[in-house]
Design an enzyme around this catalytic site. Structure first.
Site, PDB file in Angstrom:
ATOM      1  CG  ASP A 253      -1.694   1.092   1.476  1.00 12.35           C
ATOM      2  OD1 ASP A 253      -2.685   1.369   0.415  1.00 12.35           O
ATOM      3  OD2 ASP A 253      -1.513   1.976   2.288  1.00 12.35           O
TER       4      ASP A 253
ATOM      5  CG  HIS B 119       3.205   6.152  -4.265  1.00 12.08           C
ATOM      6  ND1 HIS B 119       2.407   5.323  -4.866  1.00 12.08           N
ATOM      7  CD2 HIS B 119       2.570   7.010  -3.294  1.00 12.08           C
ATOM      8  CE1 HIS B 119       1.135   5.547  -4.411  1.00 12.08           C
ATOM      9  NE2 HIS B 119       1.055   6.646  -3.394  1.00 12.08           N
TER      10      HIS B 119
ATOM     11  CG  ASP C  53      -7.949   2.367  -2.660  1.00 11.42           C
ATOM     12  OD1 ASP C  53      -8.527   2.348  -1.447  1.00 11.42           O
ATOM     13  OD2 ASP C  53      -6.794   1.918  -2.888  1.00 11.42           O
TER      14      ASP C  53
END
Length: 1534
Positions: free
Chosen positions: A542, A545, A644
């Protein structure tokens, strides 16, 4: 499912390394069981390359990221200096991302690497049931579930069964750990080591369930790993607050904390009505935003003096500075540093007014004796004054920057408020209120969650250490930020500028840059990783980045230490592909989450499916099992909707669900969906606020079963997705039939079956029914795999009227769902067949769409080949199988082909083909141009480029698809010649089957036939050559192909007839079809392509015999060499052989050097060919037995070859002068009259051969000026009259050889006898002649340091000529001495020649060739432009042909000279350096040959190796001398 031993054929991928490359931002993917071959590009072959990797070399090896092993080279060719073929064999035995690097400086040090990259070996997701079957990535169909909505662990199976019965084979669980009790967000984890309390279970119980799912249901499980943040009540932070960004370890956040509290207080004040006097109510409107902005910026923020966190106390620092200077004894005369920009402000712990500068540095900048001052106190005061000015300036700059940051912060707040209160897609808050609807969210977690007044916080963050320790920064998202840096670190200002889209229930964790920075947090997360890796089959990283790269790397390494096949999916959105690749490579990520919801219309949806699919377009080249490894895109895990994403049903319509899912199912990659999508839940299932559970599987009310919503459709689509991948449907095509209707085709390139999806998308809620044109289908329609639809029975009111159940997560109920599977087309609701579909009908099938095919509908058809096409495929496969069977028809045909036949099959230029008079020329591709050759190499040169990157829009491919012209051309041009007719018939048969296929199928099968046959023909050509060629590297073998390319029989460029009395073997003969004259089948050797391929320009005496040793003798083509020697020998006249042969009858005798190259070739023949001396007794049919005789009939005047040789020497010793026959404009339109006068002779004093005059050019540097405009017409650019150095060497080498032949009894002459009037007969012994040359060579040609000639430009070189008319030309530095140094090394002093060779390396050596003139020479012009029509005497009409351009044939002699003479220096270091230098030069030539479509080496290049468009693309002597150089290198090892 596939198994671990599913294929006996080894899959090999070849990685080619290039010098200085960094491939760390490129992705190279492989599978376990494959083999990686690492090879070197030409620019690295000469280097000592050492390759290191941390890859595991066996299944048992434990991966250690920082442990590198050196890989060992395998050497397939036998030559020590011919190892360009070396490679590394690396089996892919273990999953993971592995780093490699290589060095070229012989070291093992990673920091010294010359190049690096990563290789990805995909993990095996293997079913744990003992079957050995693998869930390949392309088979994956995943369903995401909110773990918190599964209820107690005891009820999980009943809820997860919905996914099982829907056909999913992986379940993705959101975090299963204990969640934050306040927000209940699925990603706000309080305790990573404990399961969610709702589950009422343990990790052990969870693992038991997951194992049952895998073994009994064949459903694997992955879950999220969340590293970069934790819940506000994160357990670890109670004892280890240093794991977060607080005001002790991150004091730079103090001002941001105070600003945050001011903003929180603003909401409180507004909600309590305290700002009404400012015009700001609690229930704000959009027009209030500017009032708020003004109030905060101009009234409120100033109260808290935020600038004091960044400025220094000027008076205090100046006072300290004064005291510091006062105790010094001396004052320097000058400042140590004369730059006050070195003085920078530092903030330390960010206490108010406590910023500072380095006073010691200030002392070195400001304290010195100023000229206008005289006392120490004055100097001190001046220094203090300068420091004060600098501090004031720094404070001013800091304040300006802070004001800009605060303005940006308030503007960001206004933007956030506008979204939350007024945006149409926002939550539409009504009134300012804490904590539910604040002006902006809080960026920091405060102790006990208490939002104190900023006045209180102002004191606490200054004085209360415990409070500072527990004020912690929230995590969030920064748009367009650099993911490789942490936005919470000092110097980023994200929190002060309010650039963060914060998550107020999550604390940002502070890992630092290594474990030691926060060991408690690191160890905690390592245990978290262990729990997940021992329980699940993989993970979803999750917020990857925002996770520190080093941490994710180490945690994933640990996970794979526990579970070697641990699968890593990632949510990675850096916005930059290069950054994505860094994360993927360094962490070992297997796939990235990709989302279909980003498509705004059917076209974009089709593009998403196409771009994320792994497959090739339909009609692509069929990939070889052994092929080059190319960089690829990240592997996609494509979701129709993630957990999401916003709900697509809510955004669009219920009808959107089926066509979207069907399109995603057709993608050739992993796919996924979200629980609730298949049940048509018409809203976003909130990962934060959702508290209900999913329904269970069953037939009862509130349960889900196959009749619920689109569950059955999903099952059919998931099955289709898996079947397509398992059954090899690897090719894909996406098209649009109308604005809303997509056509997606998956095709199996082996069976050629196709699956067609026609999907009527629903991107607009109300769209008119699109009329869809009838669809024509090539092939038989086997069945309708399925057709399905969904629509709202309440005409789109179901979503509006939807009622959420309070008991469970429910979906739409008032929908019409239709599904029908595996039915004949006649039973379809959606289409009508309007054509025949029987097996004997060979036309297109046509379907029309019914009125029932509306938005929300899909139909999937299976199409198979028509029977006659299927039979053609069988026939083609049988023909292709012939390639691998030595006794097959094809191989038997090939075995009968000679090298001359192979020239026609593989090569042959336009001029040669036209000379055959059969009506053929090279093939022309529209929009591309003519191919370089008529033969297969013409097609291969194009195919090998477009095949590599699958360029299906190339004109070559388009031409193939449009018609059978090229296939007919290939077979027909071979059929008309008896020697290649059988092969032409074979191609005609093969292409006949290919032509019957669908046009989309033409390219791959054409390529298989052409490429497969080409490889065999090429190998056959090598088998007909010498062991030297056969046992050499690929480069030498390809170089030897110039022998095949350039040696052929051309009807308008025949050799003179050989004597009919010639001993066996004799050339074959045939009769001319028109004149019936006897034609000997003697192939000639073209000088180069394309300019010298046919007619009078093909056969050059000089070029032929410079090339003979390399292209014919060393390749084992002894017969062809013998015929050429005898043919040219028969044309001897005036002691010379022709320069231009032109069948001998109109030959030109204007080359003084050709005869010496001819003699040198004979000597090589006797040396190389077994019993080669016998050629000296061969009969030569003299065409011109005397100077003035007319052409004689073959056999009328025969002489032994040794007599002809003797005549050459005799004529030279006699010093013959003659004028060319036919002299004048018709013979040579640019030569002056005097240029037709020729002279040859021997200087009896020195023994040197001489000849020519200033108006002709009788050596290889034979450019005659032709420009009237520039005034060089009739002027030789390089006359080289007198004694040319290479001719002296050739003469010397010839004498040495003839002396040996005489001594061995093969040559009857040991001397030359002449008579001249009163002198009577004189006799010149060959030994005396040779000795005179040796005695005079160094004396005459070497220019030493003591030489004082006025013509000298350089010293320590060899003259190019002696006794030339233009004396200064003797002293020019030209490369011809290189030839002499190889052919007659006995003449040279080893010290002198080594000095000269150094000069050549420094001055003359170009990138590929050798400069023909010293660049410092007045006449040097490096670029050759033959059609230059300028007034420039030196370059017009290519006058500089031999005055600068870099000729490649000389490179071979340069290499041979350097190699030979380096050994003579008796210095191992010199020899080693020379070998390195030679190998580097060869590597450049290798690259040049590989990149040349003609597959040879060019004649010359312009300056610095730039390709010259006026040069021949293939030149005989360029390849020949390099073959000779390789022969020298390899022979030296014996």
């Amino acid at each position: 499912m596939s198994t671990t031993n599913h294929s006996t054929d080894e899959q090999v991928r070849v990685l080619i390394l290039n010098e200085g490359e960094d491939k760390s931002e490129e992705l190279y993917r492989l599978k376990k069981g494959w083999v990686l071959q690492i090879k070197l590009s030409p620019n690295l072959t000469w280097r000592k390359v050492r390759i290191f990797t941390n890859a595991c070399l066996s299944e048992e090896d434990q991966f250690e990221r920082n442990t590198y092993r050196e890989l060992k080279w395998i050497y397939p060719s036998s030559g020590k200096y011919d190892d360009s073929d070396r490679y590394i064999y690396l089996p892919c035995c273990k999953s993971g991302s592995f780093h490699y690097f290589f060095t070229i400086d012989r070291t093992t040090i990673k920091e010294n690497r010359n190049g690096q990259g990563y290789i990805h070996v995909e993990p095996y997701l293997m079913w744990p049931d003992g079957s050995g079957e693998i869930l390949e990535q392309e088979y994956i169909t995943c369903q995401s579930v909110l773990s918190k909505s599964l209820g107690p662990l005891s009820e999980w199976a009943s809820r997860i069964e919905v996914g099982r019965h829907s056909g999913y084979n992986i379940i993705h669980f959101t975090p299963v750990q204990s969640l934050y009790h306040v927000s209940n967000s699925s990603y706000s984890i309080s305790d990573h080591h404990k399961l969610n309390e709702i589950f009422q279970g343990t990790y052990e119980q969870l693992k038991t369930l997951i194992d049952i799912m895998a073994k009994q249901w064949r459903v694997l499980s992955i879950t999220d790993l969340v590293y970069n943040h934790a819940a506000n009540d994160f357990a670890l932070l109670r004892d280890h607050p240093e794991a977060a960004y607080n005001l002790i370890n991150s004091p730079h956040l103090k001002s941001a904390v105070l600003l945050d509290s001011i903003l929180m207080q603003f909401t409180r004040d507004a909600s309590e009505g305290k700002l009404l006097s400012k015009g700001i109510p609690a229930e704000i409107k959009e027009y209030h935003l500017q009032l708020i902005r003004h109030y905060l910026l101009n009234e409120k923020l100033g109260e808290y003096r935020l600038w004091e966190y960044y400025i220094c106390d000027t008076n205090s620092l100046v006072e300290q500075f004064h005291k510091q200077l006062s105790i010094l004894n001396d004052c320097p005369d000058k400042p140590l540093y004369d730059n006050d920009n070195l003085i920078k402000i530092k903030h330390g712990k960010y206490d108010r007014m406590k910023s500072f500068v380095d006073l010691n540095l200030a002392e070195k900048v400001y304290f010195f004796k100023r000229e206008h001052l005289s006392t120490k106190e004055q100097w001190i005061n001046a220094a203090c004054h300068a420091l004060r000015d600098r501090l004031d300036s720094l404070n001013h700059f800091v304040c300006e920057k802070l004001n800009a940051d605060l303005t940006r912060a308030i503007d960001n707040c206004i933007a956030s408020c506008r979204y939350h209160f007024f945006a149409s897609d926002g939550p539409n808050y009504k009134s300012l209120c804490l904590p539910s609807t604040p002006f902006v969210g809080n960026y920091f977690y405060y102790p006990n969650g208490e939002l104190k007044h900023p006045d209180d916080i102002n004191q606490l963050i200054e004085n209360d250490t415990n409070y500072q320790l527990h004020v912690m920064a929230h995590n969030g998202w920064v748009m367009n930020d650099d993911p490789l840096r942490c936005f919470a670190d000092e110097g980023q200002y994200v929190y002060l500028r309010r650039d963060l889209l914060q998550w107020s229930d999550l604390i940002k964790l502070r890992f630092g840059s290594k474990r030691e920075d926060c060991p408690s947090l690191y160890d905690y997360m390592k245990e978290y990783t262990r729990l997940v890796a021992t329980t699940f089959h993989g993970c979803r990283l999750d917020n990857c980045h925002s996770t520190p790269l080093w941490l994710a790397q180490q945690m994933m390494d640990y996970a794979r230490e526990i579970n070697p096949n641990f699968y890593i999916n990632a949510e990675l959105f850096t916005g930059n592909m290069s950054l994505d690749m860094q994360f993927i490579n360094q962490i070992g990520i297997n796939s990235l989450v990709r989302e279909s919801w980003r498509a705004n219309n059917s076209y974009e949806l089709g593009q998403i499916v196409s771009s994320f699919s792994e497959g090739d377009p339909i009609g692509s080249f069929i990939k070889s099992k052994a092929r080059r490894l190319l960089p690829t895109k990240p592997y996609a895990w494509l979701f129709d909707q993630t957990h999401d994403n916003p709900c697509q049903i809510e955004r669009r319509s219920a009808e959107d669900a089926v066509p979207r899912s069907a399109c995603v199912a057709m993608a050739y990659c992993s796919t996924g969906s979200n629980r609730g999508y298949d049940e048509l839940v018409p809203h976003y299932i909130d990962v934060v606020h959702e508290t209900r559970f999913y329904s269970k599987w069953g037939d009862q009310h509130k349960q889900t079963n196959e009749k619920t919503a689109m569950i059955s459709i999903r099952k059919a689509l998931n099955k289709l997705h898996i079947d397509l991948a398992q059954q090899g449907f690897t090719q894909l095509l996406v098209d649009q039939l109308s604005q809303s209707v997509l056509l997606i085709i998956r095709r199996n390139p082996e069976t050629h079956k196709s699956i067609l999806l026609i999907a009527y998308t629903s991107f607009e809620e109300h769209n008119n029914h699109n009329r869809i044109s009838p669809l024509s289908i090539e092939g038989m329609i086997d069945e309708i795999v399925c057709e399905a639809s969904i629509n709202d029975s309440q005409e789109n009111k179901s979503i509006i009227n939807f009622q959420r159940s309070s008991e469970y997560i429910n979906g739409l109920e008032h929908t019409n769902v239709y599904l029908n599977e595996n039915i004949p087309i006649e039973q379809s609701r959606f289409v009508r067949l309007t054509s025949l579909n029987s097996s004997d009908y060979i036309g297109f099938r046509t379907i029309e769409f019914t009125e029932e095919f509306q938005r929300g509908s899909i139909i999937i058809l299976q199409i198979s080949l028509l029977p006659h096409i299927h039979q053609s495929i069988i026939n083609i496969d049988q023909l292709l199988n012939q390639f691998s069977h030595p006794t097959s028809q094809f191989n038997q045909i090939v075995k009968q082909l000679t090298l001359v036949d192979l020239e026609r099959v593989l090569y042959r230029t336009s001029d040669e083909e036209q000379a055959d008079g059969k009506g053929f020329d090279v093939y022309n591709i529209p929009d591309h141009g003519k191919l370089v050759y008529c033969g297969l190499q013409g097609q291969i040169s194009v195919l090998e480029k477009i095949r590599l990157f699958n360029q299906l829009r190339h004109p070559f491919v388009i031409n193939l698809k449009q018609g059978d012209w090229l296939m007919n051309y290939i077979s027909n041009r071979l059929k008309i010649h008896p020697s290649t007719k059988q092969l032409g018939d074979w191609y005609e048969n093969a292409f006949g089957y290919v032509a019957s296929l669908s046009r989309l199928m033409i390219l791959p099968y054409f390529d298989l036939i052409i490429n497969g046959s080409y490889d065999i023909l090429l190998e056959h050509s090598y088998s007909l050559m010498s062991p030297f060629i056969n046992q050499s590297s690929t480069f030498v073998r390809r170089l030897s192909q110039s022998s095949v390319q350039l040696t052929s029989i051309v009807h308008n460029a025949r050799l003179p007839l050989l004597s009919p009395n010639l001993r066996e073997p004799r050339p074959n003969e045939e009769k001319d079809e028109q004149t019936f004259e006897r034609i000997q089948q003697c192939p000639s050797l073209a000088a180069g392509f394309p300019h010298f391929a046919a007619g009078i320009w093909r056969n050059w005496g000089r070029d032929t015999f410079i090339s003979l040793r390399g292209l014919l003798l060393l390749t084992g083509r002894y017969e062809e060499a013998r015929y050429l020697i005898l043919s040219y020998g028969g044309c001897l006249r005036h002691g010379l052989i022709p320069n231009l042969l032109a069948d001998g009858k109109v030959a030109r005798y204007n080359a003084r050097d050709a005869v010496w190259w001819w003699l040198h070739s004979i000597s090589n023949y006797t040396h190389i060919v077994p019993d080669g001396y016998e050629i000296l007794s061969d009969k030569v049919s003299r065409l011109y037995p005397t100077h003035d005789s007319p052409a004689q009939v073959a056999g009328l005047h025969d002489q032994s070859l040794y007599d002809v040789i003797h005549e050459v020497l005799l004529r030279h010793v006699q010093s013959l002068t003659f004028r060319e026959r036919g002299a004048g404009h018709s013979l040579d339109s640019v030569m002056t009259d005097e240029g037709f006068n020729n002279q040859i002779g021997i200087d009896t004093k020195t023994g040197f051969v001489f000849g020519g005059n200033r108006w002709n050019c009788g050596t290889w540097m034979d450019k005659m000026g032709s420009s009237d405009r520039a005034g060089n017409k009739g002027h030789p650019a390089s006359p080289r009259d007198g004694s040319a150095i290479e001719l002296v060497a050739l003469c010397r080498a010839t004498l040495s050889w003839l002396i040996r032949m005489n001594q061995e009894g093969h040559y009857p002459y040991d001397s030359i006898e002449t008579s001249s009037g009163s002198a009577g007969r004189t006799k010149l012994l060959l030994t005396d002649w040779l000795n005179r040359i040796d005695e005079n060579f160094e004396k005459e040609f070497w220019i030493d340091e003591s030489n004082s000639s006025e013509f000298i430009n350089r010293k320590q070189i060899y003259k190019d000529t002696i006794n030339s008319t233009n004396r200064w030309t003797d002293f020019q530095l030209r490369p011809n001495f290189l030839v002499a140094a190889v052919i007659a090394p006995e003449m040279f002093d080893k010290t002198h020649i080594w000095l000269a060779l150094k000069q050549a390396e420094t001055i003359l050596l170009g990138k590929y060739g050798i400069k023909t003139l010293d660049p410092s020479d007045y006449n040097y012009i490096g670029d050759y432009v033959n059609d230059d029509d300028s007034h420039d005497y030196k370059r017009a009409r290519g006058f500089n042909y031999h005055n600068g351009p870099e000729w490649l044939w000389l490179t071979g002699y340069y290499i041979r000279a350097k190699f030979y003479w380096s050994k003579q220096q008796n210095d191992p270091i010199i020899f080693k350096q020379t070998i390195k230098h030679i190998r580097q030069l060869i590597s450049l030539l290798m690259d040049l040959l590989i990149s040349n479509d003609w597959k040879g080496l060019p004649e010359l290049t312009n300056a610095d190796g730039h390709l010259c468009p006026y040069s021949c693309d293939v030149q005989a002597w360029s390849s020949a001398t390099l073959v000779e150089a390789f022969y020298d290198l390899i022979r030296s090892e014996i």
